[in-house]
Structures are given as C-alpha cells and as structure tokens.
Write a protein that holds these residues in place. Structure first.
Motif, PDB file in Angstrom:
ATOM      1  N   ALA A 118       1.145  -1.122  -0.005  1.00 36.68           N
ATOM      2  CA  ALA A 118       0.040  -0.060  -0.063  1.00 36.68           C
ATOM      3  C   ALA A 118       0.749   1.392  -0.047  1.00 36.68           C
ATOM      4  CB  ALA A 118      -0.997  -0.105   1.257  1.00 36.68           C
ATOM      5  N   PHE A 119       0.136   2.607  -0.090  1.00 38.14           N
ATOM      6  CA  PHE A 119       1.113   3.905  -0.434  1.00 38.14           C
ATOM      7  C   PHE A 119       0.539   4.724   0.654  1.00 38.14           C
ATOM      8  CE2 PHE A 119       1.873   1.614  -4.395  1.00 38.14           C
ATOM      9  CZ  PHE A 119       3.327   2.134  -4.651  1.00 38.14           C
ATOM     10  N   HIS A 120       1.361   5.624   1.128  1.00 37.77           N
ATOM     11  CA  HIS A 120       0.983   6.557   2.015  1.00 37.77           C
ATOM     12  C   HIS A 120       1.825   7.762   1.669  1.00 37.77           C
ATOM     13  CE1 HIS A 120       4.510   4.975   4.192  1.00 37.77           C
ATOM     14  NE2 HIS A 120       4.687   6.127   4.632  1.00 37.77           N
ATOM     15  N   VAL A 121       1.292   8.949   1.963  1.00 38.11           N
ATOM     16  CA  VAL A 121       2.217  10.275   2.433  1.00 38.11           C
ATOM     17  C   VAL A 121       2.207  10.326   3.899  1.00 38.11           C
ATOM     18  CG1 VAL A 121       1.354  10.949   0.250  1.00 38.11           C
ATOM     19  CG2 VAL A 121      -0.016  11.558   2.224  1.00 38.11           C
ATOM     20  N   ASP A 122       3.445  11.334   4.247  1.00 34.94           N
ATOM     21  CA  ASP A 122       3.574  11.432   5.551  1.00 34.94           C
ATOM     22  C   ASP A 122       4.216  13.041   5.771  1.00 34.94           C
ATOM     23  OD1 ASP A 122       6.098  11.352   4.076  1.00 34.94           O
ATOM     24  OD2 ASP A 122       7.118  10.116   5.693  1.00 34.94           O
ATOM     25  N   PRO A 123       3.316  13.814   5.757  1.00 37.76           N
ATOM     26  CA  PRO A 123       3.560  15.117   5.938  1.00 37.76           C
ATOM     27  C   PRO A 123       4.004  15.609   7.452  1.00 37.76           C
ATOM     28  CG  PRO A 123       1.147  15.100   5.957  1.00 37.76           C
ATOM     29  CD  PRO A 123       1.711  13.694   5.431  1.00 37.76           C
ATOM     30  N   THR A 124       4.792  16.230   7.544  1.00 42.64           N
ATOM     31  CA  THR A 124       5.343  16.802   8.736  1.00 42.64           C
ATOM     32  C   THR A 124       4.269  17.792   9.245  1.00 42.64           C
ATOM     33  OG1 THR A 124       7.774  16.660   8.425  1.00 42.64           O
ATOM     34  CG2 THR A 124       7.034  18.075  10.178  1.00 42.64           C
ATOM     35  N   VAL A 125       3.577  17.495  10.441  1.00 43.84           N
ATOM     36  CA  VAL A 125       2.539  18.188  11.069  1.00 43.84           C
ATOM     37  C   VAL A 125       3.094  19.360  11.821  1.00 43.84           C
ATOM     38  CG1 VAL A 125       0.571  18.240  12.468  1.00 43.84           C
ATOM     39  CG2 VAL A 125       1.125  16.134  11.164  1.00 43.84           C
ATOM     40  N   CYS A 126       4.035  19.191  12.580  1.00 46.80           N
ATOM     41  CA  CYS A 126       4.471  20.401  13.171  1.00 46.80           C
ATOM     42  C   CYS A 126       5.857  19.869  13.767  1.00 46.80           C
ATOM     43  CB  CYS A 126       3.500  20.570  14.393  1.00 46.80           C
ATOM     44  SG  CYS A 126       3.547  19.529  15.774  1.00 46.80           S
ATOM     45  N   ARG A 127       6.661  20.853  14.232  1.00 46.26           N
ATOM     46  CA  ARG A 127       7.893  20.630  15.081  1.00 46.26           C
ATOM     47  C   ARG A 127       7.636  21.313  16.440  1.00 46.26           C
ATOM     48  NH1 ARG A 127      12.109  23.596  17.143  1.00 46.26           N
ATOM     49  NH2 ARG A 127      14.253  22.541  16.892  1.00 46.26           N
ATOM     50  N   PHE A 128       7.829  20.503  17.605  1.00 48.54           N
ATOM     51  CA  PHE A 128       7.743  20.771  18.834  1.00 48.54           C
ATOM     52  C   PHE A 128       9.199  20.959  19.418  1.00 48.54           C
ATOM     53  CE2 PHE A 128       7.517  16.122  18.757  1.00 48.54           C
ATOM     54  CZ  PHE A 128       8.621  15.921  19.670  1.00 48.54           C
ATOM     55  N   ARG A 129       9.330  21.956  20.522  1.00 49.21           N
ATOM     56  CA  ARG A 129      10.596  22.475  20.962  1.00 49.21           C
ATOM     57  C   ARG A 129      10.789  21.643  21.879  1.00 49.21           C
ATOM     58  NH1 ARG A 129       9.670  28.489  22.414  1.00 49.21           N
ATOM     59  NH2 ARG A 129       7.714  27.716  22.833  1.00 49.21           N
ATOM     60  N   GLY A 130       9.887  21.250  22.875  1.00 52.21           N
ATOM     61  CA  GLY A 130      10.316  20.372  23.789  1.00 52.21           C
ATOM     62  C   GLY A 130      10.760  21.016  24.966  1.00 52.21           C
ATOM     63  N   THR A 131       9.912  21.901  25.500  1.00 51.22           N
ATOM     64  CA  THR A 131      10.328  22.763  26.888  1.00 51.22           C
ATOM     65  C   THR A 131       9.948  21.984  27.983  1.00 51.22           C
ATOM     66  OG1 THR A 131       8.309  24.027  26.724  1.00 51.22           O
ATOM     67  CG2 THR A 131      10.452  24.721  25.409  1.00 51.22           C
ATOM     68  N   GLY A 132       9.155  21.000  27.877  1.00 48.76           N
ATOM     69  CA  GLY A 132       8.543  20.200  29.040  1.00 48.76           C
ATOM     70  C   GLY A 132       7.067  20.788  29.341  1.00 48.76           C
ATOM     71  N   ALA A 133       6.705  21.860  28.704  1.00 47.33           N
ATOM     72  CA  ALA A 133       5.259  22.517  28.836  1.00 47.33           C
ATOM     73  C   ALA A 133       4.381  22.023  27.488  1.00 47.33           C
ATOM     74  CB  ALA A 133       5.334  24.050  28.476  1.00 47.33           C
ATOM     75  N   TRP A 134       3.186  22.163  27.835  1.00 47.33           N
ATOM     76  CA  TRP A 134       2.296  21.610  26.560  1.00 47.33           C
ATOM     77  C   TRP A 134       2.644  22.476  25.248  1.00 47.33           C
ATOM     78  CZ3 TRP A 134      -0.234  17.521  26.048  1.00 47.33           C
ATOM     79  CH2 TRP A 134      -0.907  16.704  27.237  1.00 47.33           C
ATOM     80  N   GLU A 135       2.667  21.874  24.087  1.00 47.20           N
ATOM     81  CA  GLU A 135       2.551  22.840  22.985  1.00 47.20           C
ATOM     82  C   GLU A 135       1.365  22.357  22.040  1.00 47.20           C
ATOM     83  OE1 GLU A 135       6.775  23.070  21.113  1.00 47.20           O
ATOM     84  OE2 GLU A 135       7.349  22.059  23.019  1.00 47.20           O
ATOM     85  N   ILE A 136       0.776  23.326  21.488  1.00 42.40           N
ATOM     86  CA  ILE A 136      -0.462  23.004  20.731  1.00 42.40           C
ATOM     87  C   ILE A 136       0.148  23.128  19.244  1.00 42.40           C
ATOM     88  CG2 ILE A 136      -2.544  23.805  19.881  1.00 42.40           C
ATOM     89  CD1 ILE A 136      -3.048  24.788  22.673  1.00 42.40           C
ATOM     90  N   CYS A 137      -0.254  21.913  18.343  1.00 40.09           N
ATOM     91  CA  CYS A 137       0.011  22.071  17.108  1.00 40.09           C
ATOM     92  C   CYS A 137      -1.297  21.792  16.160  1.00 40.09           C
ATOM     93  CB  CYS A 137       0.828  20.931  16.673  1.00 40.09           C
ATOM     94  SG  CYS A 137       2.617  20.958  17.243  1.00 40.09           S
ATOM     95  N   LYS A 138      -1.765  23.054  15.463  1.00 42.15           N
ATOM     96  CA  LYS A 138      -3.110  22.974  14.859  1.00 42.15           C
ATOM     97  C   LYS A 138      -2.691  23.190  13.249  1.00 42.15           C
ATOM     98  CE  LYS A 138      -7.643  24.821  14.676  1.00 42.15           C
ATOM     99  NZ  LYS A 138      -8.334  23.445  14.806  1.00 42.15           N
ATOM    100  N   PRO A 139      -2.810  22.158  12.592  1.00 44.64           N
ATOM    101  CA  PRO A 139      -2.582  22.274  11.074  1.00 44.64           C
ATOM    102  C   PRO A 139      -3.661  23.240  10.398  1.00 44.64           C
ATOM    103  CG  PRO A 139      -2.707  20.105  11.483  1.00 44.64           C
ATOM    104  CD  PRO A 139      -3.331  20.645  12.881  1.00 44.64           C
ATOM    105  N   ALA A 140      -3.323  23.978   9.432  1.00 40.29           N
ATOM    106  CA  ALA A 140      -3.959  24.772   8.693  1.00 40.29           C
ATOM    107  C   ALA A 140      -5.341  24.452   8.206  1.00 40.29           C
ATOM    108  CB  ALA A 140      -3.404  25.537   7.530  1.00 40.29           C
ATOM    109  N   VAL A 141      -5.285  22.967   7.834  1.00 38.84           N
ATOM    110  CA  VAL A 141      -6.465  22.121   7.324  1.00 38.84           C
ATOM    111  C   VAL A 141      -6.497  20.699   7.896  1.00 38.84           C
ATOM    112  CG1 VAL A 141      -6.569  23.178   5.119  1.00 38.84           C
ATOM    113  CG2 VAL A 141      -5.044  21.404   5.242  1.00 38.84           C
ATOM    114  N   PRO A 142      -7.606  20.290   8.415  1.00 40.93           N
ATOM    115  CA  PRO A 142      -7.813  18.900   8.946  1.00 40.93           C
ATOM    116  C   PRO A 142      -6.793  17.791   8.186  1.00 40.93           C
ATOM    117  CG  PRO A 142      -9.771  19.470   8.085  1.00 40.93           C
ATOM    118  CD  PRO A 142      -8.800  20.775   7.842  1.00 40.93           C
TER     119      PRO A 142
END
Length: 259
Positions: A208-232
């Motif tokens: 089977a085939f797939h695509v694998d877009p990078t959704v977001c980069r997180f900094r990893g500060t230990g706090a919550w980080e929110i990633c919201k793509p421009a489209v679902p």
C-alpha cells in the motif's frame, strides 16, 4: 490569434472525443508535469487549457497530477521544485472542482508545504466535525506512558534510523484536527495518511501507499505545545514521533480527531 482559433477548436473537439489512452490533452498535461519536474520551461496556461478540455481523460490527467506533483508535495523530505508547485497551483483547482482529486492527499500537501504554497489550504472546502482526544490502538513498548495522563512518566523516543515511534489507528481516523504534546527535547510529528496506488511512499510490506507530511515541530520545553494544522488531516492511519537528537522523552501526547 484568429489564425490559431481553428486548430485550437479542432484540438478541443479531439480531446473531448478521444479515450484517455489516446487523448492529446491528457498527454499534454503529463508532458507539462514532467517538464516542470525537470525545471524545463513550460506554458502553464497551455497546460491548464489542456486539462480543462481533457474530456473523458480528465480523471486520468488529474491522477497524473496527484502522482507526479501533489504526492511528492505531501511527503516529508526534500522540497518540491518551485516550477512543479506553480504548475500544480494552475491545475489543481480544476481537479478539485470536478472531484477528481483525493482530499486526503490535498490536505497533506497543504500541511507539508505550509508557507511555500499557502494556496493549497484554500482548496479544501470540507466542513468541520466534532473531535476529541483519541488514544492510538496500536503502539509498542512503553509508548502507553505518553497517554497515561501522568506528567512524570514518559517514553524515550527512538531515533528515526532505529525506527521512529509509530502510533497506529485501526480503523484509521477520518480526521485529525490538532495535537498537544509535552516533551523534553525537540522533534516533529508526522501523519501517516493513506494514498492511492503509486502516490507517495510504499509501506513496509510494499502493498500500500501513504504520504507522511510533517505536521509540526515541537521545541520540547516540558510544557504543553499545541499544533493545529491549517487544514484537517484526513484518513490518518498513524502518527510518527521523530526526535531531533538522542534522549528526547515524550511525556504526553493528545491526538485530537474523529473516527
């Protein structure tokens, strides 16, 4: 211009009547896509005209657009040629309007390209659905510690060369709207999205085939980080978490979507 009218009218008639395998307009679209991938000069307006007049071969021409341009734009990796993105910008609206383009791949490309091609996000006209955090159905080892709602526990992320942490869904998620992540160190989230045959990458079984877009980069500060793509993101089979260096620990992850 008047002298060009009869040949153009004749070509339009041929394209509307010819089968996909022999359709000169569909063939012209394919040639344009290959030229763009090779950075060769091309007439974008001519390619758009050919697509709009492809008749019964419109679906075939749009499939080639997905395979040659939209699919490569939807995978993590090297940047797509700007000429190919420009041609895609000219052709994709016709394929979307006629429902000849898989929206899952379109949205994946919009997320992967981001500011390089913001017009991709404007092509998605789907509605919103009710979403909620959904835990993965499939994961290995200590990955469950990222979903136990305990900020003190976590899982050390393997490097991509050793096989990135993969969090799978069976059945896949119809839509993913956003992510929330807590980590101690930087990394990226990638969505694994089903794609038509020949589009994107083959899976590990080669079936089977797939695509694998990078959704977001997180900094990893230990706090919550929110990633919201421009489209679902649509038709998501899994999410991969890829650290940027050794020793990154994923503390908590929320994948917010709908089945």
């Amino acid at each position: 211009m008047d002298g060009d009218a009869p040949p153009r009218a004749l070509l339009a008639t041929l394209c509307e009547r010819c089968a996909p395998g022999d359709n000169p307009c569909a063939q012209a679209v394919t040639r344009s896509l290959r030229q763009a991938a090779r950075r060769e000069p091309l007439d974008v307006q001519e390619a758009r005209w050919s697509l709009e007049h492809a008749g019964a071969a419109l679906g075939t021409a749009c499939q080639e657009l997905v395979r040659s341009a939209l699919g490569p734009a939807a995978v993590s990796g090297p940047d797509v040629e700007p000429t190919l993105l420009a041609l895609t910008q000219a052709l994709a609206p016709t394929c979307v309007k006629t429902e000849q383009l898989p929206l899952a791949v379109l949205n994946a490309a919009a997320v992967q390209q981001g500011a390089r091609a913001p017009w991709l996000a404007t092509l998605f006209t789907g509605g919103t659905v009710e979403t909620a955090p959904i835990e993965p159905d499939q994961h290995a080892g200590d990955a469950f510690r990222a979903f136990d709602q305990d900020a003190l526990s976590g899982v050390t992320l393997p490097l991509e060369s050793a096989g990135a942490l993969r969090l799978g869904y069976a059945p896949g998620l119809k839509q993913v709207a956003s992510f929330q992540v807590r980590a101690t160190g930087p990394g990226t989230l990638r969505a694994i999205i089903r794609a038509p045959d020949g589009v994107g990458r083959k899976d590990s079984q080669g079936t089977a085939f797939h695509v694998d877009p990078t959704v977001c980069r997180f900094r990893g500060t230990g706090a919550w980080e929110i990633c919201k793509p421009a489209v679902p993101l649509l038709d998501v089979d899994a999410v991969s978490v890829v650290p940027e260096r050794p020793g990154v620990e994923l503390k908590e992850l929320e994948i917010i979507g709908a089945r």
